[in-house]
Design a protein around this motif. Structure first.
Motif, mmCIF file in Angstrom:
data_model
loop_
_atom_site.group_PDB
_atom_site.id
_atom_site.type_symbol
_atom_site.label_atom_id
_atom_site.label_comp_id
_atom_site.label_asym_id
_atom_site.label_seq_id
_atom_site.Cartn_x
_atom_site.Cartn_y
_atom_site.Cartn_z
ATOM 1 N N ALA A 1 5.054 8.519 8.320
ATOM 2 C CA ALA A 1 5.083 7.404 7.373
ATOM 3 C C ALA A 1 6.326 7.429 6.501
ATOM 4 C CB ALA A 1 3.848 7.432 6.496
ATOM 5 N N MET B 1 9.169 4.594 6.305
ATOM 6 C CA MET B 1 9.117 3.686 5.171
ATOM 7 C C MET B 1 10.502 3.509 4.545
ATOM 8 S SD MET B 1 6.187 3.727 2.430
ATOM 9 C CE MET B 1 6.606 4.108 0.782
ATOM 10 N N SER C 1 -0.891 1.933 -3.739
ATOM 11 C CA SER C 1 -0.834 2.241 -5.165
ATOM 12 C C SER C 1 -1.405 1.128 -6.041
ATOM 13 C CB SER C 1 0.597 2.562 -5.572
ATOM 14 O OG SER C 1 1.475 1.593 -5.068
ATOM 15 N N TYR C 2 -1.260 -0.126 -5.643
ATOM 16 C CA TYR C 2 -1.751 -1.210 -6.497
ATOM 17 C C TYR C 2 -2.941 -1.947 -5.901
ATOM 18 C CZ TYR C 2 2.564 -0.850 -9.197
ATOM 19 O OH TYR C 2 3.586 -0.412 -9.979
ATOM 20 N N SER D 1 0.674 3.275 3.098
ATOM 21 C CA SER D 1 1.313 3.935 1.964
ATOM 22 C C SER D 1 2.039 2.951 1.052
ATOM 23 C CB SER D 1 2.265 5.027 2.444
ATOM 24 O OG SER D 1 3.067 4.561 3.478
ATOM 25 N N SER D 2 2.513 1.821 1.585
ATOM 26 C CA SER D 2 3.287 0.949 0.704
ATOM 27 C C SER D 2 2.388 0.124 -0.208
ATOM 28 C CB SER D 2 4.210 0.036 1.508
ATOM 29 O OG SER D 2 3.476 -0.835 2.301
ATOM 30 N N GLU D 3 1.144 -0.148 0.184
ATOM 31 C CA GLU D 3 0.330 -1.017 -0.661
ATOM 32 C C GLU D 3 -0.761 -0.286 -1.437
ATOM 33 O OE1 GLU D 3 -1.142 -4.679 0.926
ATOM 34 O OE2 GLU D 3 0.777 -5.182 1.818
ATOM 35 N N ASN E 1 9.837 -2.480 5.845
ATOM 36 C CA ASN E 1 8.445 -2.696 5.422
ATOM 37 C C ASN E 1 8.000 -4.134 5.248
ATOM 38 O OD1 ASN E 1 8.215 0.099 5.213
ATOM 39 N ND2 ASN E 1 9.008 0.013 3.130
ATOM 40 N N ARG F 1 6.864 -3.283 9.630
ATOM 41 C CA ARG F 1 5.965 -2.390 8.918
ATOM 42 C C ARG F 1 5.012 -1.766 9.937
ATOM 43 N NH1 ARG F 1 2.400 -4.521 3.931
ATOM 44 N NH2 ARG F 1 4.346 -5.483 3.333
#
Lengths: 287, 290
Positions: B218, B222, B250-251, B246-248, B227, B239
């Motif tokens: 990943a 990334m 966190s939020y 992993s990119s989304e 992405n 992507r």
């Protein structure tokens, strides 16, 4: 397994980071507050539930840490749900304080919005780019992929590479809603941090991106929007277009707990201004 | 005598507990992935989820189609294998058959060191060196592309392919090769017609190991792939399954977060399939050698 380990490590590091922040701020806030507010605030206890905007996470985290350091018996909680959910929570009374990084709409009545901080989103391009000024419409065109060559906006004859943040990011949400390109952006790169966006724009001379004003450095150029520079002053006087308010939403007529009242008072105080600044936003007083 | 018995028993117990930890971890993670991954698939619909071509997780009418991620992951892995396998195989032939022991002992640690480099370092070098390089050489507007990810992954899987293949080549009985040479075959003919075919199962195991590494990577990807949730193009931003999570993460909240767990479940299933293939191959290889 490796992924799991790294996740755990990152979590631990994050916690460590926050711990570091708090210990830095504690002496300053407690020292200055101790004398003035000891008598009234020593008795405060309970929970202040805040709920809403993900963009406000840093500001609220810093504020609540400092507040909890002053009032050890008070717990300030924060649910990162988004501005809409935060406003709903304040209306329903499921949270003491709603957090919204947009202003209230006309149909959202019966609520009070108080500005705790301002946030400017800078439009950044590579150092070698000759474009220095774009209108909001041009920026929207670049973001939506309608303008694909820099010469269409007075730049060199090179393709446009639009770099932004990942879905769910508060900065992305702020940019897209202010420029009015929600769900319509044609990204070339979606990166997971402001730093990564700045690095990508610094590395690619075709790139344009957006970043929080506080993160802008000399490796890239922040361009003018509609002829206005992106600075703290222009954000404060409202002349810079791509900016938004960080609002605290409370229900009109609802009786707030003493702790919640004290928290709002604290968030608007002069000593909170420094905390807000350190968290990357601009306090409304400009101090 | 008695004291010794007690220590024996205690140690026996400790060994059992340690042995169980890995089982508990595997079962726990599997159960967690299935429990947390299924609700979103149920809500979105299996067909829409796996075959949907649009991923817009935060739009006002969100769409959760992960076909772009699956295709990108598949193509990135395939591309990495396409480049990594010939290079890795020839490198292992070089180490096992061609190079003098002295030279081989210098090259081998270098390959092993390659395996020890953290993936974030691959990503960093890829981002700073490879991305501008791809941009200049191929004249694309942004160097963060599927192609760049393929190159990074190809280098990353080399050590897995080389070390396993080299072991397999070393295990080829000397008499096979000597017989081939005695019959008048040249060294190159012997390598391609005798050594490599005899080491086939080991080499395949190395390749499958490489696939596993490539599909699960990943961090490095990334940093070089851009992405964006596009259907894959060689010189377009992509992507992958791993980077989608992993990119989304966190939020993420609500259904978006659940859908990310579902992507994890899909990835988990893929890796499980690869592991089953790997185990079958390794068992098949042992049977041949016996």
């Amino acid at each position: 397994m490796k992924k799991l380990l790294s996740t755990v490590l990152v979590t631990v590091l994050c916690v460590a980071l926050f711990a570091g922040c708090s210990s830095k701020e504690e002496p300053a806030t407690t020292a200055s507050a101790a004398a003035s507010a000891e008598a009234t605030e020593a008795a405060l206890s309970g929970t202040v539930a805040t709920n809403g905007s993900t963009s406000m996470e840093k500001v609220i985290a810093a504020l609540s840490e400092a507040f909890m350091a002053k009032n050890p018996d008070v717990t300030v909680t924060y649910d990162a749900t988004g501005s809409g959910a935060g406003i709903t929570a304040a209306t329903d009374g499921t949270a003491d304080i709603g957090l919204s990084s947009r202003n209230l709409k006309t149909e959202e009545t019966g609520l009070d919005a108080t500005v705790v901080a301002l946030d400017g989103i800078a439009i950044i391009v590579n150092k070698s780019n000759t474009v220095t000024d774009l209108s909001l419409e041009q920026i929207a065109g670049l973001a939506k992929g309608e303008i694909t060559n820099w010469k269409e906006v007075g730049g060199p004859d090179t393709p446009v590479v639009f770099v932004g943040r990942e879905a769910g990011s508060g900065t992305r949400d702020g940019f897209e809603s202010i420029v009015d390109v929600k769900d319509a952006c044609k990204y070339e790169q979606e990166l997971t941090s402001t730093g990564a966006v700045i690095a990508a724009v610094a590395a690619n001379e075709n790139a344009i991106g957006y970043a929080s004003l506080s993160a802008v450095d000399e490796t890239i150029s922040a361009i003018q929007v509609g002829g206005v520079d992106c600075t703290e002053e222009t954000v404060l006087d409202g002349s810079y277009a791509i900016q938004r308010n960080f609002n605290i939403i409370t229900k009109q007529g609802a009786e707030l707990s003493a702790a919640a009242k004290a928290f709002i008072e604290f968030a608007l105080s002069d000593e909170a201004a420094t905390i807000i600044k350190n968290a990357g936003a601009i306090p409304p007083s400009g101090k | 005598m008695k004291a010794r018995n007690i220590t024996e028993k205690i140690m026996h117990g400790i060994f059992i507990v340690c042995g169980m930890i890995s089982i508990v971890a595997v079962v726990g993670i599997s159960a967690y992935m299935i429990i947390s991954g299924l609700p979103a698939i149920k809500e979105i619909g299996l067909k829409e989820f796996l075959l949907g071509q649009v991923w817009k997780s935060t739009a006002s009418e969100p769409l959760f189609g992960i076909l772009p991620f699956i295709m990108s992951s598949f193509l990135a892995t395939f591309g990495a294998i396409l480049i990594g396998v010939p290079v890795g195989l020839l490198m292992s032939v070089f180490l096992s058959k061609i190079a003098s022991p002295k030279l081989a002992s210098a090259v081998r640690p270098a390959v092993e060191l390659l395996a020890g480099i953290p993936s974030v370092v691959y990503g960093l070098v890829g981002m700073i060196v490879l991305v501008p390089f791809v941009m200049d050489v191929f004249g694309v507007k942004s160097g963060s592309t599927l192609f760049t990810a393929i190159i990074v992954l190809a280098v990353m899987i080399l050590p897995s392919i080389v070390s396993v293949s080299e072991n397999a080549l070393n295990a080829v009985p000397k008499k096979y090769e000597e017989a081939s040479l005695a019959l008048g075959a040249t060294k190159v003919e012997t390598i391609f017609k005798v050594s490599i075919p005899s080491a086939k199962s080991g080499i395949t195991a190395g390749i499958v190991l490489g696939i596993g590494r490539a599909i699960g990577e990943a961090m490095a990807v990334m940093m070089v792939a851009g992405n964006v949730a596009n259907m894959p193009k060689l010189f377009g931003s992509v992507r992958l399954l791993t980077t989608a999570i992993s990119s989304e993460m966190s939020y993420a909240s609500g259904l978006q977060k659940q859908a990310l767990f579902s992507i994890g479940l899909v990835l988990f299933v893929f890796i499980m399939i690869i592991n089953v293939i790997l185990n079958t191959l390794l068992k098949g290889g042992n049977r041949n050698e016996n």
